[in-house]
Structures are given as C-alpha cells and as structure tokens.
Design a protein around this motif. Structure first.
Motif, PDB file in Angstrom:
ATOM      1  N   THR A  31       0.967  -0.949  -0.045  1.00  0.00           N
ATOM      2  CA  THR A  31      -0.146  -0.112   0.133  1.00  0.00           C
ATOM      3  C   THR A  31       0.855   1.282  -0.015  1.00  0.00           C
ATOM      4  N   ALA A  32       0.820   2.167  -0.909  1.00  0.00           N
ATOM      5  CA  ALA A  32       1.399   3.441  -0.920  1.00  0.00           C
ATOM      6  C   ALA A  32       1.179   4.333   0.511  1.00  0.00           C
ATOM      7  N   GLU A  33       2.220   5.253   0.535  1.00  0.00           N
ATOM      8  CA  GLU A  33       1.993   5.958   1.692  1.00  0.00           C
ATOM      9  C   GLU A  33       1.168   7.246   1.485  1.00  0.00           C
ATOM     10  N   ARG A  34       0.294   7.602   2.392  1.00  0.00           N
ATOM     11  CA  ARG A  34      -0.630   8.733   1.912  1.00  0.00           C
ATOM     12  C   ARG A  34       0.362  10.090   1.939  1.00  0.00           C
ATOM     13  N   GLY A  35      -0.188  10.832   0.811  1.00  0.00           N
ATOM     14  CA  GLY A  35       0.778  12.090   0.576  1.00  0.00           C
ATOM     15  C   GLY A  35      -0.029  13.090   1.608  1.00  0.00           C
ATOM     16  N   ASP A  47       3.346   4.950  -6.996  1.00  0.00           N
ATOM     17  CA  ASP A  47       4.714   5.155  -6.831  1.00  0.00           C
ATOM     18  C   ASP A  47       5.209   6.571  -6.313  1.00  0.00           C
ATOM     19  N   GLY A  48       4.327   7.552  -6.074  1.00  0.00           N
ATOM     20  CA  GLY A  48       4.659   8.662  -5.799  1.00  0.00           C
ATOM     21  C   GLY A  48       5.067   9.718  -6.737  1.00  0.00           C
ATOM     22  N   GLN A  49       4.828   9.140  -7.983  1.00  0.00           N
ATOM     23  CA  GLN A  49       5.382   9.792  -9.093  1.00  0.00           C
ATOM     24  C   GLN A  49       4.140  10.712  -9.614  1.00  0.00           C
ATOM     25  N   PRO A  50       4.515  12.027 -10.073  1.00  0.00           N
ATOM     26  CA  PRO A  50       3.389  13.144 -10.404  1.00  0.00           C
ATOM     27  C   PRO A  50       2.943  12.724 -11.814  1.00  0.00           C
ATOM     28  N   GLU A 138     -11.354  23.790   6.870  1.00  0.00           N
ATOM     29  CA  GLU A 138     -10.786  23.714   5.453  1.00  0.00           C
ATOM     30  C   GLU A 138     -11.387  22.550   4.753  1.00  0.00           C
ATOM     31  N   VAL A 139     -11.113  22.562   3.474  1.00  0.00           N
ATOM     32  CA  VAL A 139     -11.481  21.629   2.736  1.00  0.00           C
ATOM     33  C   VAL A 139     -10.189  20.946   2.001  1.00  0.00           C
ATOM     34  N   LEU A 140      -9.568  19.894   2.142  1.00  0.00           N
ATOM     35  CA  LEU A 140      -8.254  19.461   1.705  1.00  0.00           C
ATOM     36  C   LEU A 140      -8.532  18.354   0.708  1.00  0.00           C
ATOM     37  N   LEU A 141      -7.382  18.405  -0.228  1.00  0.00           N
ATOM     38  CA  LEU A 141      -7.302  17.246  -0.868  1.00  0.00           C
ATOM     39  C   LEU A 141      -6.036  16.278  -0.662  1.00  0.00           C
ATOM     40  N   ILE A 142      -6.230  15.074  -0.699  1.00  0.00           N
ATOM     41  CA  ILE A 142      -4.972  13.948  -0.665  1.00  0.00           C
ATOM     42  C   ILE A 142      -4.595  13.941  -2.013  1.00  0.00           C
ATOM     43  N   PRO A 143      -3.152  13.940  -2.224  1.00  0.00           N
ATOM     44  CA  PRO A 143      -2.683  13.630  -3.574  1.00  0.00           C
ATOM     45  C   PRO A 143      -2.800  12.411  -4.459  1.00  0.00           C
ATOM     46  N   ASN A 144      -2.607  11.287  -3.329  1.00  0.00           N
ATOM     47  CA  ASN A 144      -2.637  10.186  -3.956  1.00  0.00           C
ATOM     48  C   ASN A 144      -3.967   9.670  -5.164  1.00  0.00           C
ATOM     49  N   ASP A 145      -3.635   9.209  -6.235  1.00  0.00           N
ATOM     50  CA  ASP A 145      -4.665   8.904  -7.365  1.00  0.00           C
ATOM     51  C   ASP A 145      -5.440   7.800  -6.607  1.00  0.00           C
ATOM     52  N   GLN A 146      -6.705   7.919  -6.785  1.00  0.00           N
ATOM     53  CA  GLN A 146      -7.466   6.552  -6.128  1.00  0.00           C
ATOM     54  C   GLN A 146      -8.145   6.097  -7.285  1.00  0.00           C
ATOM     55  N   SER A 147      -7.937   6.515  -8.362  1.00  0.00           N
ATOM     56  CA  SER A 147      -8.780   5.946  -9.573  1.00  0.00           C
ATOM     57  C   SER A 147      -8.551   4.554 -10.093  1.00  0.00           C
ATOM     58  N   TYR A 148      -7.283   3.953  -9.680  1.00  0.00           N
ATOM     59  CA  TYR A 148      -6.978   2.605  -9.996  1.00  0.00           C
ATOM     60  C   TYR A 148      -6.653   1.910  -9.001  1.00  0.00           C
ATOM     61  N   ASN A 149      -7.014   0.819  -8.409  1.00  0.00           N
ATOM     62  CA  ASN A 149      -6.810   0.012  -7.461  1.00  0.00           C
ATOM     63  C   ASN A 149      -6.839  -1.504  -7.915  1.00  0.00           C
ATOM     64  N   GLY A 150      -5.608  -1.872  -8.397  1.00  0.00           N
ATOM     65  CA  GLY A 150      -5.615  -3.297  -9.071  1.00  0.00           C
ATOM     66  C   GLY A 150      -5.893  -4.442  -8.259  1.00  0.00           C
ATOM     67  N   GLY A 160      -2.765 -10.814  -9.279  1.00  0.00           N
ATOM     68  CA  GLY A 160      -2.869  -9.706  -8.387  1.00  0.00           C
ATOM     69  C   GLY A 160      -1.785  -9.255  -7.649  1.00  0.00           C
ATOM     70  N   GLY A 161      -1.756  -8.371  -6.752  1.00  0.00           N
ATOM     71  CA  GLY A 161      -0.750  -7.964  -6.338  1.00  0.00           C
ATOM     72  C   GLY A 161       0.000  -6.622  -6.733  1.00  0.00           C
ATOM     73  N   GLY A 162       1.021  -5.919  -5.868  1.00  0.00           N
ATOM     74  CA  GLY A 162       1.508  -4.940  -6.543  1.00  0.00           C
ATOM     75  C   GLY A 162       1.365  -3.862  -5.733  1.00  0.00           C
ATOM     76  N   MET A 163       1.719  -2.572  -6.023  1.00  0.00           N
ATOM     77  CA  MET A 163       1.332  -1.371  -5.309  1.00  0.00           C
ATOM     78  C   MET A 163      -0.207  -1.062  -5.293  1.00  0.00           C
ATOM     79  N   HIS A 164      -0.695  -0.621  -4.190  1.00  0.00           N
ATOM     80  CA  HIS A 164      -2.122   0.067  -4.359  1.00  0.00           C
ATOM     81  C   HIS A 164      -2.048   1.298  -3.689  1.00  0.00           C
ATOM     82  N   PRO A 165      -3.267   2.208  -4.000  1.00  0.00           N
ATOM     83  CA  PRO A 165      -3.152   3.683  -3.266  1.00  0.00           C
ATOM     84  C   PRO A 165      -3.359   3.353  -1.726  1.00  0.00           C
ATOM     85  N   PRO A 166      -3.099   4.137  -1.082  1.00  0.00           N
ATOM     86  CA  PRO A 166      -3.556   4.063   0.441  1.00  0.00           C
ATOM     87  C   PRO A 166      -4.863   4.200   0.741  1.00  0.00           C
TER      88      PRO A 166
END
Length: 175
Positions: A31-35, A47-50, A138-150, A160-166
C-alpha cells in the motif's frame, strides 16, 4: 543420484512456472503511503510519481443542499483538475477538516466530475455531509490517485498484487 535429464529439465520447469505467474516469491500486496493533504496538490501515482495533473479546492461554503434542505448545512465545494484529459480520470480524496486538520468527513472526487460552466469546464462541485459542519476550517485534497486499485492477491493470486493506493481517509484521521 539424479539423472542428468532431471537437471536439464528443472530450469525449463522453473521458467514455465515464472511465466505463468506462479513463482516461489508468491503474490504480495503493498500500500502506498498517504501524501500530504493540501488545498492544491499534484496528483501522484502509487509510486509517488506526479501524473502531470493538479487538483485544487477552488472554494467552499456551508449551505443547505437544495434537494434536502431539511438536513441542514453541508459543505458545498468547488474543485478543479488541471492536466487531466479524456483518457485519464484521476481521482483524489477530499476531506473537510477542523482547525487541527482532523477529518470530519471525506469522499473521492474524479476529474470526470469536473463539468463546470462553459467558461471553465475543468471545474466541478460536490457536497460533503459532516456531523458538525460548524467545525469545518478547511477542505483539503489528498494527492494520491484513487482511480485505479488493481486486483489484490486475495482476489487473484496469479495476476494480483503490487502497489495499491493508500486506504481512503475516514472521520477522525489526522491529515
């Protein structure tokens, strides 16, 4: 003593197992670390890449939702995705937080929800229901893309397996 044929066939058998997805390493999920949350964030992959996409909270206010005014005030917020295109649909978690940045309520918004007026088609709006809307600072956004969770190892041991969003944030999380 084993015949030489066994030693000759063993590497081939290992290669076949590895190519078929079965390996001695097994399937692993990570699981990726939350940004860092912010009002404006650069969306990142697992992977934390923009991704070349920026998401921002344009504005927010407390008001009754027009379809259910009897339920009291909610957080009505406008957001914007810059850099997203029709082939990608990045998503970020959006949270209403108090003055200590403790999440009071969260949800995921997708760039495809940005369907603003003709003069700003990259902007959309949504509503957050929180228990104590008067505490929202405040209203805040978390930068991790949540659109794809394999697929996970539990669901598909072979592919299966691999890196998943937080994990999505929930009420009470410190952002």
């Amino acid at each position: 003593m084993l015949p030489a044929r066994v030693f000759a066939v063993a590497p081939l058998a290992l290669l076949i197992l590895a190519l078929s997805g079965c390996s001695s390493l097994g399937c692993t999920d990570t699981t990726a670390e939350r940004g860092e949350a912010g009002a404006r964030v650069r969306v990142v992959d697992t992977d934390g890449q923009p991704l070349g996409v920026t998401a921002a909270v344009v504005d927010w206010r407390l008001e009754a939702h027009p379809q259910v005014p009897s339920e009291g005030d909610r957080i009505h917020f406008h957001f914007r995705f810059d850099g997203a295109d029709e082939y990608s649909d990045p998503a970020v978690d959006t949270c209403a937080v108090d003055k200590e940045r403790v999440a009071l309520g969260c949800q995921t918004v997708y760039s495809s929800q940005a369907f603003g007026p003709a003069d700003d088609p990259l902007t959309g709006d949504d509503w957050l229901a929180v228990e104590h809307p008067e505490q929202v600072a405040e209203v805040l956004l978390i930068p991790n893309d949540q659109s794809y969770n394999g697929r996970t190892c539990d669901v598909d041991i072979k592919d299966g397996g691999g890196m998943h969003p937080p994990e999505p944030p929930s009420r009470g999380d410190q952002l």
